[in-house]
Scaffold this active site. Structure first.
Site, PDB file in Angstrom:
ATOM      1  N   HIS B 191       0.870  -1.168   0.000  1.00  0.00           N
ATOM      2  CA  HIS B 191       0.000   0.000   0.000  1.00  0.00           C
ATOM      3  C   HIS B 191       0.908   1.219   0.000  1.00  0.00           C
ATOM      4  CE1 HIS B 191      -3.750   2.251   0.975  1.00  0.00           C
ATOM      5  NE2 HIS B 191      -2.863   3.112   1.411  1.00  0.00           N
ATOM      6  N   CYS B 192       0.809   2.022  -1.035  1.00  0.00           N
ATOM      7  CA  CYS B 192       1.730   3.149  -1.176  1.00  0.00           C
ATOM      8  C   CYS B 192       1.081   4.435  -0.698  1.00  0.00           C
ATOM      9  CB  CYS B 192       2.142   3.281  -2.644  1.00  0.00           C
ATOM     10  SG  CYS B 192       3.368   4.569  -2.902  1.00  0.00           S
ATOM     11  N   PRO B 193       1.558   5.031   0.392  1.00  0.00           N
ATOM     12  CA  PRO B 193       0.935   6.272   0.864  1.00  0.00           C
ATOM     13  C   PRO B 193       1.185   7.460  -0.064  1.00  0.00           C
ATOM     14  CG  PRO B 193       2.822   5.708   2.225  1.00  0.00           C
ATOM     15  CD  PRO B 193       2.641   4.589   1.270  1.00  0.00           C
ATOM     16  N   GLY B 196      -1.418   7.004  -2.508  1.00  0.00           N
ATOM     17  CA  GLY B 196      -2.733   6.986  -1.890  1.00  0.00           C
ATOM     18  C   GLY B 196      -3.578   5.807  -2.305  1.00  0.00           C
TER      19      GLY B 196
END
Lengths: 156, 361
Positions: B191-193, B196
């Site tokens: 999950h890439c912040p 997003g």
């Protein structure tokens, strides 16, 4: 008396149970379904017809996910256009999915509905299962209701 | 004969005034408008443009990512390009422009594409799976039963499939449940912040294009700004003078300097993952590297050829979205919509039917 068309099936039968054909992961993550014949369908349809349906579906999915020259071309072209063509064009996979839904509809009309069964397109179940609904003919007084679903949900 | 009966019932039921109401949906459904599936989606995603665009619930630092890229590139085009075009070549803004467009488009596509979310099981499916799972102890009331697993053999290797308690399915191979988005995602990478969104099967190629083009862009801007400052400080003027003449370049230099190492590193890492057909999730957990003490493991999904792995990950066919965001929520799934009414009206119109059949035949 067997049903003559899908409309008849939907309007005058009641749902008895559903059988789920699970995915076959022995070849990796490609979309493929198990051809194991479920016991609940034993009295409703011939094994060969069922296996034929599942094998044809597996072939369609294999064709959609095949990595060959056409998919490379599509992929490279898409990359070169920053993937904008995915917004405009229908991908090969989507075209084959349409063929699959037509095939399932045809199978339902010709083979499954006359036997009181209904196939659901796997795409509507997240490509996890092929759902087969087994209908009881509430109009007739046949003893088919006792024959099907030997070990199914109603017991629990 | 039977088909003819069915065809004749409907128009008569509607046309002739009969005491029984014509077949129609149940009254409770009438005032409620048809809802699209995205409105009842169980995960933590948010949807825009009537379901066309999907974002994770916490969009993380996507605005920051966008802002940094646009700001830095904007400063580059405004302050550095005129000087460089004059002193070097006019190709510089063109190359910069192309890279910038690639970066922005691939970033937006990574953020707004469904990463490969698996829809949750329908109640009947969940019940069917529950039946198949053995529970030999029987006394499961006091404690939660151990995680359910199923084993499959892929490419002569045993792979364990775990049961997802939230989605009520056995997760397919390489699928993982993202707790931030509360969804099972196929070929879950991470999950890439910054973006997003989760990175999974459907948007991995966009993500890879994004980081590769971003590394080219930052390296390009870094190089150009350095050249710009170097040219300005020639002729005995010194670096301080150059910085005073073009202060924006200093900011760009700082941003690019810190970004280029991390992004180049990330690109290199993901290039390795693509070449070996691994996901970040598998690499971190050491699923196939034998860390768990099992010597006989290797990646069962790899084609053992770098070109084939790259092609299958980046140029493979684009799988469809499984969650059908814009479809309509079906009304009651029961088949018995109006069998009683049809039978009743059939009985009432029996005499009429015979008469009409004779006249129309």
């Amino acid at each position: 008396m067997p049903f003559h068309n899908l409309q008849e099936l939907r309007h005058s039968a009641s749902l008895a149970t559903k059988v789920f054909i699970q995915r076959d992961y022995s070849d990796g993550t490609i979309c493929k379904f198990l051809t194991k014949f479920p016991a609940e369908l034993d009295s409703r349809i011939e094994r060969s017809l069922f296996e034929e349906t599942v094998k044809t579906l597996n072939c369609y999915y294999a064709e959609a996910e095949k990595i060959g020259s056409q998919s490379y071309l599509e992929g490279c072209l898409a990359c070169a256009t920053a993937y904008i063509i995915f917004l405009c064009m229908e991908t090969r996979y989507e075209k084959i999915l349409k063929k699959i839904s037509m095939y399932i509809q045809e199978q339902n009309e010709k083979i499954y509905a006359p036997r009181g069964l209904l196939l659901t397109d796997p795409i509507e179940r997240g490509m996890r299962v092929i759902e087969i609904s087994i209908f009881e003919d509430s109009g007739s007084t046949s003893s088919s209701s006792t024959g099907s679903s030997p070990s199914s949900a109603t017991a629990q | 004969m039977k088909n003819l009966d069915y065809q004749q019932i409907d128009p008569q039921a509607l046309a002739t005034p009969t005491p029984t109401p014509p077949p129609r949906p149940l009254p409770e459904h009438k005032p409620r408008r048809a809802r699209r599936k995205w409105e009842v989606f169980p995960g933590k995603n948010r949807f825009c443009c009537d379901g066309r665009v999907i974002v994770a619930r916490q969009c993380g630092v996507l605005p920051l990512t966008l802002g940094l890229i646009v700001l830095t590139s904007g400063l580059f085009f405004i302050f550095d390009c005129p000087f460089l075009v004059e002193h070097l070549t006019g190709c510089i803004p063109v190359i910069g422009g192309v890279l910038f467009v690639f970066v922005i488009i691939s970033l937006l596509q990574t953020s707004f594409t469904d990463p490969g979310i698996l829809p949750r099981a329908t109640p009947e499916e969940a019940a069917d799976i529950e039946k198949q799972i053995d529970n030999p102890t029987g006394s499961s009331s006091s404690y939660r039963p151990p995680p359910r697993t199923k084993e499959v053999v892929i490419n002569q290797q045993v792979v364990k499939l775990k049961y997802c308690f939230t989605c009520k399915i056995f997760r397919p191979p390489r699928t993982s449940h993202c707790s931030l988005c509360d969804n099972c995602v196929e070929r879950f990478d991470h999950h890439c912040p910054w973006v997003g969104n989760c990175v999974g099967k459907r948007n991995y190629r966009f993500f890879y294009t994004f980081i590769v083009s971003l590394s080219f862009l930052t390296a390009f801007i870094f190089g150009c700004v350095t050249t710009h400052l170097a040219l300005r400080s020639q002729g005995g003027n010194g670096l301080v003078f150059a910085l005073q003449a073009s202060p924006a370049s200093a900011l760009e230099l700082v941003v690019c300097f810190f970004s280029v190492w991390s992004i180049l590193g990330l690109s290199g890492f993901h290039t390795y993952l693509v070449a070996t057909n691994l996901t970040t999730n598998e690499d971190i957990k050491g699923s196939w590297s034998g860390k768990s003490g099992n010597e006989d493991v290797g990646n069962p999904y790899s084609y053992n050829s770098i070109t084939k792995n790259c092609c299958s990950v980046l140029c493979g066919p684009m799988p469809p979205s499984l969650i059908d965001r814009r479809g309509f929520v079906p009304s009651d799934d029961s088949v018995q919509t109006s069998p009683v009414e049809i039978e009743l009206s059939a009985a009432k119109n029996d005499t009429n039917m015979v008469g009409r059949a004779v006249t129309s035949g």
